[in-house]
Design an enzyme around this catalytic site. Sequence first.
Site, PDB file in Angstrom:
ATOM      1  N   HIS A  64      61.095  29.023  18.427  1.00 14.43           N
ATOM      2  CA  HIS A  64      61.421  30.061  17.448  1.00 14.43           C
ATOM      3  C   HIS A  64      60.653  29.968  16.133  1.00 14.43           C
ATOM      4  CE1 HIS A  64      64.322  27.163  15.612  1.00 14.43           C
ATOM      5  NE2 HIS A  64      64.198  27.905  14.533  1.00 14.43           N
TER       6      HIS A  64
ATOM      7  N   GLU B  47      55.861  31.428  13.023  1.00 18.57           N
ATOM      8  CA  GLU B  47      56.094  31.429  11.576  1.00 18.57           C
ATOM      9  C   GLU B  47      55.417  30.236  10.878  1.00 18.57           C
ATOM     10  OE1 GLU B  47      60.119  32.667  10.585  1.00 18.57           O
ATOM     11  OE2 GLU B  47      60.143  31.104   9.067  1.00 18.57           O
ATOM     12  N   ASP B  48      55.445  29.086  11.503  1.00 18.17           N
ATOM     13  CA  ASP B  48      55.074  27.851  10.799  1.00 18.17           C
ATOM     14  C   ASP B  48      53.796  27.178  11.283  1.00 18.17           C
ATOM     15  OD1 ASP B  48      57.322  28.064   9.233  1.00 18.17           O
ATOM     16  OD2 ASP B  48      58.544  26.753  10.476  1.00 18.17           O
TER      17      ASP B  48
HETATM   18  P1  NDP Z   1      63.371  27.548   1.769  1.00 18.78           P
HETATM   19  O1  NDP Z   1      63.341  28.773   2.607  1.00 18.78           O
HETATM   20  O2  NDP Z   1      62.154  27.158   1.007  1.00 18.78           O
HETATM   21  O3  NDP Z   1      63.809  26.290   2.643  1.00 18.78           O
HETATM   22  C1  NDP Z   1      64.881  26.344   3.517  1.00 18.78           C
HETATM   23  C2  NDP Z   1      64.344  26.343   4.931  1.00 18.78           C
HETATM   24  O4  NDP Z   1      63.656  25.120   5.163  1.00 18.78           O
HETATM   25  C3  NDP Z   1      65.434  26.396   5.972  1.00 18.78           C
HETATM   26  O5  NDP Z   1      65.825  27.725   6.215  1.00 18.78           O
HETATM   27  C4  NDP Z   1      64.757  25.729   7.157  1.00 18.78           C
HETATM   28  O6  NDP Z   1      63.985  26.746   7.784  1.00 18.78           O
HETATM   29  C5  NDP Z   1      63.819  24.715   6.508  1.00 18.78           C
HETATM   30  N1  NDP Z   1      64.269  23.292   6.439  1.00 18.78           N
HETATM   31  C6  NDP Z   1      63.468  22.218   6.642  1.00 18.78           C
HETATM   32  N2  NDP Z   1      64.126  21.082   6.438  1.00 18.78           N
HETATM   33  C7  NDP Z   1      65.395  21.408   6.115  1.00 18.78           C
HETATM   34  C8  NDP Z   1      66.560  20.620   5.810  1.00 18.78           C
HETATM   35  N3  NDP Z   1      66.528  19.285   5.791  1.00 18.78           N
HETATM   36  N4  NDP Z   1      67.708  21.267   5.516  1.00 18.78           N
HETATM   37  C9  NDP Z   1      67.752  22.628   5.534  1.00 18.78           C
HETATM   38  N5  NDP Z   1      66.676  23.421   5.807  1.00 18.78           N
HETATM   39  C10 NDP Z   1      65.498  22.816   6.106  1.00 18.78           C
HETATM   40  O7  NDP Z   1      64.569  27.542   0.743  1.00 18.78           O
HETATM   41  P2  NDP Z   1      65.388  28.646   0.010  1.00 18.78           P
HETATM   42  O8  NDP Z   1      66.157  29.411   1.001  1.00 18.78           O
HETATM   43  O9  NDP Z   1      66.143  27.980  -1.067  1.00 18.78           O
HETATM   44  O10 NDP Z   1      64.276  29.532  -0.646  1.00 18.78           O
HETATM   45  C11 NDP Z   1      64.618  30.782  -1.142  1.00 18.78           C
HETATM   46  C12 NDP Z   1      63.823  31.167  -2.339  1.00 18.78           C
HETATM   47  O11 NDP Z   1      64.361  30.567  -3.525  1.00 18.78           O
HETATM   48  C13 NDP Z   1      62.400  30.751  -2.321  1.00 18.78           C
HETATM   49  O12 NDP Z   1      61.646  31.821  -2.858  1.00 18.78           O
HETATM   50  C14 NDP Z   1      62.364  29.551  -3.224  1.00 18.78           C
HETATM   51  O13 NDP Z   1      61.068  29.355  -3.730  1.00 18.78           O
HETATM   52  C15 NDP Z   1      63.304  29.969  -4.291  1.00 18.78           C
HETATM   53  N6  NDP Z   1      63.839  28.893  -5.121  1.00 18.78           N
HETATM   54  C16 NDP Z   1      65.166  28.850  -5.384  1.00 18.78           C
HETATM   55  C17 NDP Z   1      65.708  27.896  -6.213  1.00 18.78           C
HETATM   56  C18 NDP Z   1      67.170  27.898  -6.459  1.00 18.78           C
HETATM   57  O14 NDP Z   1      67.627  27.121  -7.294  1.00 18.78           O
HETATM   58  N7  NDP Z   1      67.944  28.728  -5.773  1.00 18.78           N
HETATM   59  C19 NDP Z   1      64.877  26.886  -6.842  1.00 18.78           C
HETATM   60  C20 NDP Z   1      63.518  26.973  -6.460  1.00 18.78           C
HETATM   61  C21 NDP Z   1      63.031  27.956  -5.648  1.00 18.78           C
HETATM   62  P3  NDP Z   1      63.403  26.713   9.311  1.00 18.78           P
HETATM   63  O15 NDP Z   1      64.511  26.920  10.282  1.00 18.78           O
HETATM   64  O16 NDP Z   1      62.451  27.878   9.308  1.00 18.78           O
HETATM   65  O17 NDP Z   1      62.732  25.401   9.428  1.00 18.78           O
HETATM   66 ZN    ZN Z   2      64.485  27.356  12.438  1.00 23.65          ZN
END
Ligand code: NDP
Ligand code: ZN
Length: 182
Positions: A61, A65-66
Amino acid sequence: MDDSTGKLLHAVHFSASKHRDQRRKDQPRSPYINHPIRVAEILWTVGAVRDEATLLAAILHDVIEDTQTTPAEIQTEFGEIVLRLVLEVTDDKDLPKQQRKRRQIEHAPHLSHPAQLIRLADKISNLHDLLYSPPQRWSLQRRQDYVRWTEKVVAGLRGASPAMEQNYDHLLKEGKQILQIE
Ligand code: NDP
Ligand code: ZN
């Protein structure tokens, strides 16, 4: 053992090799492949999903994307049905991140049923990781925001799998306590 076992092993090998240079965001920087394997396992054990294409697409999945994987490669290796499912759960990386997050919420109710199941298992796996092997250096606020976002996506998936929804809800309750969310 049947043909499905061979296909599943092929998907695991394919996905592991595509994600080989990627790590999870947790402190030990776990191998990325742990996550798609877990998503498929959640589908099998919690959702009682036995559909081959859904399980293959779960393993795959995040490859488009990655990683550099192309849709054509998925089609050649695993066929059109698996490709379509993978594309359904692939975010458009050309969009700004906030917009991608919003689109996941909006699209959730319109996904096909198998894609909804994958999305739900993905949210269970990621919420679990966020709580028990969290990304390094994320503030409490950012973890709280992430939990609230998963809640909005899952709201659009309700009805897809009562068993997986119950599992998610249990995790969400724990998460709200751990992260002091009202
Ligand atoms: P990201 O989408 O950057 O990261 C979360 C994703 O990382 C998950 O959905 C998962 O996706 C993957 N992942 C990998 N390792 C882990 C782990 N150990 N635990 C959980 N997830 C993991 O994060 P956000 O949803 O927070 O980003 C949303 C937006 O907010 C971005 O634009 C970000 O830059 C911004 N932002 C928000 C801040 C805040 O304070 N709210 C601070 C800084 C930035 P997958 O299944 O695809 O691997
Ligand atoms: Zn995933």
